[in-house]
Scaffold this active site. Structure first.
Site, PDB file in Angstrom:
ATOM      1  N   ASP A 188       0.858  -1.182   0.000  1.00 18.19           N
ATOM      2  CA  ASP A 188       0.000   0.000   0.000  1.00 18.19           C
ATOM      3  C   ASP A 188       0.892   1.229   0.000  1.00 18.19           C
ATOM      4  O   ASP A 188       1.737   1.391   0.890  1.00 18.19           O
ATOM      5  CB  ASP A 188      -0.909   0.002   1.233  1.00 18.19           C
ATOM      6  CG  ASP A 188      -1.820   1.226   1.272  1.00 18.19           C
ATOM      7  OD1 ASP A 188      -2.636   1.381   0.352  1.00 18.19           O
ATOM      8  OD2 ASP A 188      -1.691   2.035   2.225  1.00 18.19           O
ATOM      9  N   GLU A 273      -1.899  -1.394  -5.873  1.00 15.86           N
ATOM     10  CA  GLU A 273      -3.176  -0.790  -6.232  1.00 15.86           C
ATOM     11  C   GLU A 273      -3.043  -0.031  -7.539  1.00 15.86           C
ATOM     12  O   GLU A 273      -2.031   0.647  -7.772  1.00 15.86           O
ATOM     13  CB  GLU A 273      -3.633   0.155  -5.124  1.00 15.86           C
ATOM     14  CG  GLU A 273      -5.075   0.629  -5.262  1.00 15.86           C
ATOM     15  CD  GLU A 273      -5.551   1.415  -4.060  1.00 15.86           C
ATOM     16  OE1 GLU A 273      -6.745   1.767  -4.024  1.00 15.86           O
ATOM     17  OE2 GLU A 273      -4.733   1.676  -3.164  1.00 15.86           O
ATOM     18  N   CYS A 326     -12.592  -4.452   6.652  1.00 16.34           N
ATOM     19  CA  CYS A 326     -11.928  -5.151   7.754  1.00 16.34           C
ATOM     20  C   CYS A 326     -11.300  -6.430   7.214  1.00 16.34           C
ATOM     21  O   CYS A 326     -11.994  -7.284   6.653  1.00 16.34           O
ATOM     22  CB  CYS A 326     -12.917  -5.462   8.879  1.00 16.34           C
ATOM     23  SG  CYS A 326     -12.199  -6.429  10.230  1.00 16.34           S
ATOM     24  N   CYS A 329     -12.898  -9.694   9.434  1.00 16.32           N
ATOM     25  CA  CYS A 329     -14.260 -10.210   9.259  1.00 16.32           C
ATOM     26  C   CYS A 329     -14.897  -9.817   7.928  1.00 16.32           C
ATOM     27  O   CYS A 329     -15.947 -10.338   7.572  1.00 16.32           O
ATOM     28  CB  CYS A 329     -15.152  -9.744  10.413  1.00 16.32           C
ATOM     29  SG  CYS A 329     -15.454  -7.952  10.431  1.00 16.32           S
ATOM     30  N   CYS A 345     -12.887  -2.287  14.371  1.00 13.58           N
ATOM     31  CA  CYS A 345     -14.063  -2.840  13.700  1.00 13.58           C
ATOM     32  C   CYS A 345     -15.081  -3.323  14.749  1.00 13.58           C
ATOM     33  O   CYS A 345     -14.745  -3.512  15.925  1.00 13.58           O
ATOM     34  CB  CYS A 345     -13.638  -3.986  12.787  1.00 13.58           C
ATOM     35  SG  CYS A 345     -15.012  -4.766  11.879  1.00 13.58           S
ATOM     36  N   ASP A 354      -3.058   1.560   7.223  1.00 19.46           N
ATOM     37  CA  ASP A 354      -2.241   1.184   6.072  1.00 19.46           C
ATOM     38  C   ASP A 354      -1.942  -0.309   6.041  1.00 19.46           C
ATOM     39  O   ASP A 354      -1.949  -0.933   4.962  1.00 19.46           O
ATOM     40  CB  ASP A 354      -0.937   1.987   6.077  1.00 19.46           C
ATOM     41  CG  ASP A 354      -1.176   3.482   5.946  1.00 19.46           C
ATOM     42  OD1 ASP A 354      -2.190   3.857   5.328  1.00 19.46           O
ATOM     43  OD2 ASP A 354      -0.357   4.272   6.466  1.00 19.46           O
TER      44      ASP A 354
END
Length: 397
Positions: A188, A273, A326, A329, A345, A354
């Protein structure tokens, strides 16, 4: 598996006064021929006609016979032919909708360069002699060429700081695929930290431009005070600014080379990305910082080195909500402002923004591998979208 990688080796050289004058004339003639050929093709385009390389080559022969352009015969003909081939490539990309319409070269702003093929240079015993020159170039061999290398093309250039470079394109048999590893990592990019890896490691942003910002601003103010024109004082001030920019760019490029080489050597699969940096720099508050981070250059280096060494780079769609998802989950948060660096979360997991994004990118990238999407998901899939397309209800900050 044997590979044939063509690699450009770039060196600095110091020309004599005669060589510098000859190369400067060549740069000017290359620019003149390119602009004239572009003008001819533009006029033909307005008449709904297409002009190809062979026709512009015939035009060049006719131009050389005129009294007005007889000076084109004073330089080597190879760089002039090569610039017509470059123009043909530019039009090919334009017609293929991969680039904008070619632009005219500027005497002050465009890159000064000339390309020579094997018929226009001699490379013997480590000495390079170009056409129309009697002495070899005084090259600083900062690293050796591959054993038995024979350059196929030689490109001579001069940057805005006045430095001369020669780039030799040759096959490098030493570039071979690295031993396969099972390591995969998500990356990232950011501004506070240049890179955050899914392993939890954060790589600091060196901010090369910020280190010299005060000195650079002073030099730019000094240049702004100089009267416009070709005065000696303005040239000196402009050269000082150009040297500072060159120093910043050199440091940035060196750091990115070391970083990308390390990532490629350590990992079999690297997930990044698919950012649209050209749109992101339109944000005037972040444009300077984004440009200094050089995300596009980082991706470019990562991709070609991965291709060299048998690694895989996967680019996840820019719309994938990596920061708001998240990684434990799978719950998607409604919004995630940029000032939120740590969040918890509903499942009770506390995330570093990050690191969580890097983990999500890794998971999505591995899913892309299963789906068969490519390195450039925005352009490789039939509908123009990635296999991981998950457009949120509102655009992620």
């Amino acid at each position: 598996m044997s590979t044939h990688v063509k690699r450009a080796y770039r060196y600095r050289f110091y020309p004599t006064d005669a060589q510098a004058a000859e190369l400067s004339r060549t740069f000017g003639c290359v620019r003149k021929v390119y602009n004239m050929a572009l003008a001819a093709r533009t006029k033909a385009w307005a008449r709904q006609e297409r002009v190809n390389y062979n026709q512009t080559s015939a035009m060049l022969t006719a131009w050389k016979k005129t009294e007005e352009l007889a000076y084109l015969n004073e330089v080597s003909s190879v760089p002039l032919q090569q610039t017509l081939r470059h123009l043909q490539t530019a039009f090919t990309h334009f017609f293929g909708k991969r680039a904008k319409y070619p632009r005219f070269k500027s005497r002050k702003k465009s890159r000064k360069s000339a390309e020579y093929t094997t018929s226009a240079f001699r490379f013997r015993d480590g000495k390079l002699t170009l056409a129309k020159m009697t002495e070899p170039l005084a090259i600083v061999w900062s690293r050796p060429l591959p054993g038995g290398a024979k350059p196929s093309t030689v490109t001579v250039s001069q940057d805005s700081a006045g430095r001369w470079f020669v780039s030799l394109l040759c096959e490098d048999p030493s570039v071979q695929p690295l031993p396969a590893t099972g390591q995969a990592i998500g990356v990232d990019v950011g501004l506070d930290h240049l890179l955050t890896l899914s392993s939890g490691e954060k790589i600091a942003n060196p901010r090369h431009e910020r280190r010299d910002r005060t000195r650079l601003a002073k030099a730019q103010r000094n240049l702004a005070r100089k009267a416009r024109g070709d005065g000696a004082n303005r040239r000196k001030a402009r050269l000082k600014v150009a040297k500072m920019h060159a120093r910043i760019a050199d440091r940035r490029r060196d750091g990115l080379h070391k970083l990308t080489t390390r990532l490629v050597r350590e990992n079999q699969t690297i997930v990044i990305e698919d950012l649209t940096v050209r749109n992101m720099v339109k944000n005037h508050r972040l444009a300077r910082a984004i440009s200094d981070a050089a995300w596009s250059e980082f991706r470019s280096m990562l991709e070609y080195k991965a291709q060299w060494y048998g690694r895989e780079v996967i680019a996840v769609d820019r719309w994938f909500p990596s920061s708001r998802l998240c990684s434990a989950c799978g719950t998607l948060q409604d919004r995630m402002p940029l000032n939120v660096r740590t969040w918890t979360c509903d499942c009770g997991t506390t995330h570093d923004r990050d690191v969580n994004a890097a983990n999500n990118l890794l998971a999505a990238g591995l899913a892309v591998t299963v789906c068969g999407a490519g390195v450039r998901p925005q352009r490789s899939t039939p509908d123009g979208q990635s296999a991981t397309k998950q457009k949120p209800s509102r655009r992620e900050p």
